[in-house]
Design a protein around this motif. Structure first.
Motif, PDB file in Angstrom:
ATOM      1  N   GLN A  32       0.907  -0.956   0.071  1.00  0.00           N
ATOM      2  CA  GLN A  32      -0.029   0.066   0.019  1.00  0.00           C
ATOM      3  C   GLN A  32       1.011   1.198   0.079  1.00  0.00           C
ATOM      4  O   GLN A  32       0.561   2.164  -0.774  1.00  0.00           O
ATOM      5  N   ASP A  33       1.994   1.211   0.884  1.00  0.00           N
ATOM      6  CA  ASP A  33       2.959   2.332   0.723  1.00  0.00           C
ATOM      7  C   ASP A  33       3.503   2.441  -0.661  1.00  0.00           C
ATOM      8  O   ASP A  33       3.771   3.597  -1.095  1.00  0.00           O
ATOM      9  N   ARG A  81       2.129   1.691  -3.576  1.00  0.00           N
ATOM     10  CA  ARG A  81       1.232   2.443  -4.353  1.00  0.00           C
ATOM     11  C   ARG A  81       1.112   3.869  -4.212  1.00  0.00           C
ATOM     12  O   ARG A  81       0.815   4.625  -5.244  1.00  0.00           O
ATOM     13  N   SER A  82       1.104   4.257  -2.783  1.00  0.00           N
ATOM     14  CA  SER A  82       1.108   5.406  -2.562  1.00  0.00           C
ATOM     15  C   SER A  82       2.140   6.643  -2.984  1.00  0.00           C
ATOM     16  O   SER A  82       2.006   7.409  -3.565  1.00  0.00           O
ATOM     17  N   GLN A 137      -8.358   8.041  -6.396  1.00  0.00           N
ATOM     18  CA  GLN A 137      -7.079   7.697  -5.808  1.00  0.00           C
ATOM     19  C   GLN A 137      -7.106   6.518  -4.932  1.00  0.00           C
ATOM     20  O   GLN A 137      -6.234   5.735  -4.766  1.00  0.00           O
ATOM     21  N   ASP A 138      -8.217   6.377  -4.306  1.00  0.00           N
ATOM     22  CA  ASP A 138      -8.545   5.315  -3.488  1.00  0.00           C
ATOM     23  C   ASP A 138      -8.471   4.141  -4.420  1.00  0.00           C
ATOM     24  O   ASP A 138      -7.813   2.941  -3.861  1.00  0.00           O
ATOM     25  N   ARG A 154      -4.886   3.249  -5.197  1.00  0.00           N
ATOM     26  CA  ARG A 154      -4.033   2.600  -4.359  1.00  0.00           C
ATOM     27  C   ARG A 154      -4.312   1.068  -4.112  1.00  0.00           C
ATOM     28  O   ARG A 154      -3.584   0.465  -3.321  1.00  0.00           O
ATOM     29  N   GLU A 159       1.657   9.435  -5.570  1.00  0.00           N
ATOM     30  CA  GLU A 159       1.729  10.935  -5.120  1.00  0.00           C
ATOM     31  C   GLU A 159       3.070  11.188  -5.863  1.00  0.00           C
ATOM     32  O   GLU A 159       3.366  12.708  -5.951  1.00  0.00           O
TER      33      GLU A 159
END
Length: 496
Positions: free
Chosen positions: A81-82, A84-85, A415-416, A419, A89
């Protein structure tokens, strides 16, 4: 790490010139500079090299002089998840995976993290064999495959002529020129489309005269066309948004009544039928597009379709540097462009168009699955197909959020989804609110309220031929969860 990725690991003493060769051969648009132990020292992309050359760097300089010495990295234990963020970003397309000594273990690509990608071309062994067959001949361009592809496209579209070009945008441009549209001429069209449908007019200094869209189909609203006609209006350019044909019977009648040309932008609707007939039969000319996210693809490519021999002749000449049919290679009869489509691309396209009926059937099945999953979901408007559309050619599957959601809410939901590895996008931002349209024509928010309201709330969900029911279920489940979270009162605290 596989060999493809390993090939982009280079020594810091390598020249910028040789680094470019590595980047080109590697196909990842990046090279990683490592020491003898493959510990990361820096990175360089093709964009970094272009910018360095513009600053005065010489191709024979060592690449370490221009490398990024502190690239973003992750470790094997970094949470997905990090990761993907970070991709979302930072807009990065590659992230090296390193150990505690910064030894490169892998290179993550943004495409690796999309468990359900937004789109995917459908290429089989037949297409690969067809392309390889051409590669074993000397006819890589201007050969027999172009002629065959054009004949198949024309037959499929129920048109007399087809002219293969290197993109739908190029095809639209050639049609504008072939119809004699030029400086100061007004062309009525839609502000809710991919921007090429308006840019093709600006190339010839014609003026796009926008009218608002139908709130259900998202196509140009014929009821608003006549009010926009002026003495300078010369044509109507209708767009089949998301694969749904425009209301061509009504639009064609308006064009005939006022003596206007009609251009059908079928770039998103190959194979669609309106009132039982191929929608591509309408207008002086139409255009298909074959980008990889389309129903069929040639990699890059498009085609002009028409029944007018003069339009076909002019488009063939202009796509080929303005050469005439009987002249030599260096004989140019008119201003032209290099808009040709190669035999390699056409070989791919020939197989794809042979499969098109099956492809459209499979895309309809995916759309049906989405329709069933979304039935009864509050605050979601599934696509509306007008009764006059007797065959839909699904290009993308776009839903619209209810009015309680803002554009910012929509963006948070997208964005969700991303992610969580689900491809999603906002289709389409209004053309009239793009910066250079605002600057050139003075458009502001509120000019076309239906377009703007729709555009603020639309989300393109993953959609392609091979999407499974399970994939669709994952997408819809995640979409509903994101809507619930974004739509809760706590999320909206502090908004004005």
């Amino acid at each position: 790490m596989d060999e493809t990725k390993r090939r982009v690991l280079i020594n810091p003493s390598l020249s910028i010139r040789d680094t470019l060769r590595v980047i080109d051969a590697g196909g990842l648009a990046i090279a990683l500079i490592v020491d003898d132990r493959e510990c990361l020292r820096g990175s360089v992309t093709d964009g970094d090299i272009r910018r360095a050359i513009l600053r005065g760097a010489h191709l024979d300089e060592r690449v370490e002089t221009i490398m990024n010495c502190d690239p973003v990295t992750v470790t094997p234990t970094t949470d997905m998840q990090d990761i993907r963020s970070i991709f979302i970003e930072s807009s990065l397309k590659h992230i090296p995976v390193v150990d505690h000594d910064r030894r490169v273990l892998d290179i993550l690509l943004v495409s690796d993290l999309l468990s359900v990608p937004l789109s995917n071309p459908d290429i089989t062994d037949r297409e690969i064999a067809a392309v390889l067959e051409v590669l074993h001949t000397p006819n890589l361009s201007l050969g027999p495959k172009v002629t065959e592809f054009e004949a198949r496209i024309a037959a499929f579209a129920n048109r007399k002529f087809a002219v293969a070009v290197n993109s739908g945008t190029s095809g639209l441009h050639l049609v504008v020129r072939a119809l004699g549209l030029g400086e100061g001429d007004e062309v009525i069209t839609t502000p809710f489309s991919f921007i090429a449908s308006s840019n093709c007019l600006l190339y010839e200094r014609a003026i796009p005269r926008f009218v608002d869209i139908d709130a259900d189909t998202y196509n140009i609203d014929p009821a608003k066309i006549e009010a926009a006609i002026t003495p300078r209006t010369k044509a109507i350019l209708a767009v089949d948004v998301f694969g749904q044909p425009a209301k061509y019977d009504v639009i064609a009648a308006i064009a005939d009544k006022h003596g206007l040309k009609l251009i059908s932008d079928c770039c998103e609707s190959i194979g669609a039928e309106y009132l039982g007939r191929k929608s591509s039969i309408y207008g002086e000319a139409g255009v298909f597009a074959f980008y990889p996210n389309k129903q069929i693809t040639t990699g890059e490519g498009g085609a002009v379709i028409t029944d007018d021999p003069d339009v076909a002749r002019l488009c063939r000449s202009m796509r080929n540097q303005g050469r005439g049919e009987g002249g030599g290679w260096l004989a140019h009869e008119r201003l032209g462009y290099n808009y040709r489509l190669s035999d390699i691309s056409c070989a791919l396209g020939i197989v794809q168009i042979q499969r098109l009926d099956d492809i459209l059937t499979r895309r309809q099945r995916v759309a049906d699955v989405y329709m069933e999953l979304l039935h009864g979901v509050e605050e979601i408007h599934a696509p509306f197909v007008h009764p006059n559309v007797t065959r839909m050619s699904w290009f993308v599957y776009v839903v619209r959020l209810g009015d309680k959601f803002t554009r910012e809410d929509r963006d948070e939901i997208i964005q969700d989804l991303r992610r969580h590895g689900i491809g999603a996008n906002n289709y389409f931002p209004p053309i009239h609110l793009q910066p250079f349209y605002r600057q050139q024509f003075g458009y502001d928010e509120g000019a076309f309220p239906i377009t703007e309201s729709v555009a603020n709330r639309t989300i393109a969900l993953p959609f392609h031929n091979n999407l499974t029911s399970e994939d669709c279920s994952i997408v819809v489940s995640r979409l509903k969860e994101a809507m619930t979270r974004v739509g809760s009162p706590s999320v909206h605290k502090g908004r004005y």
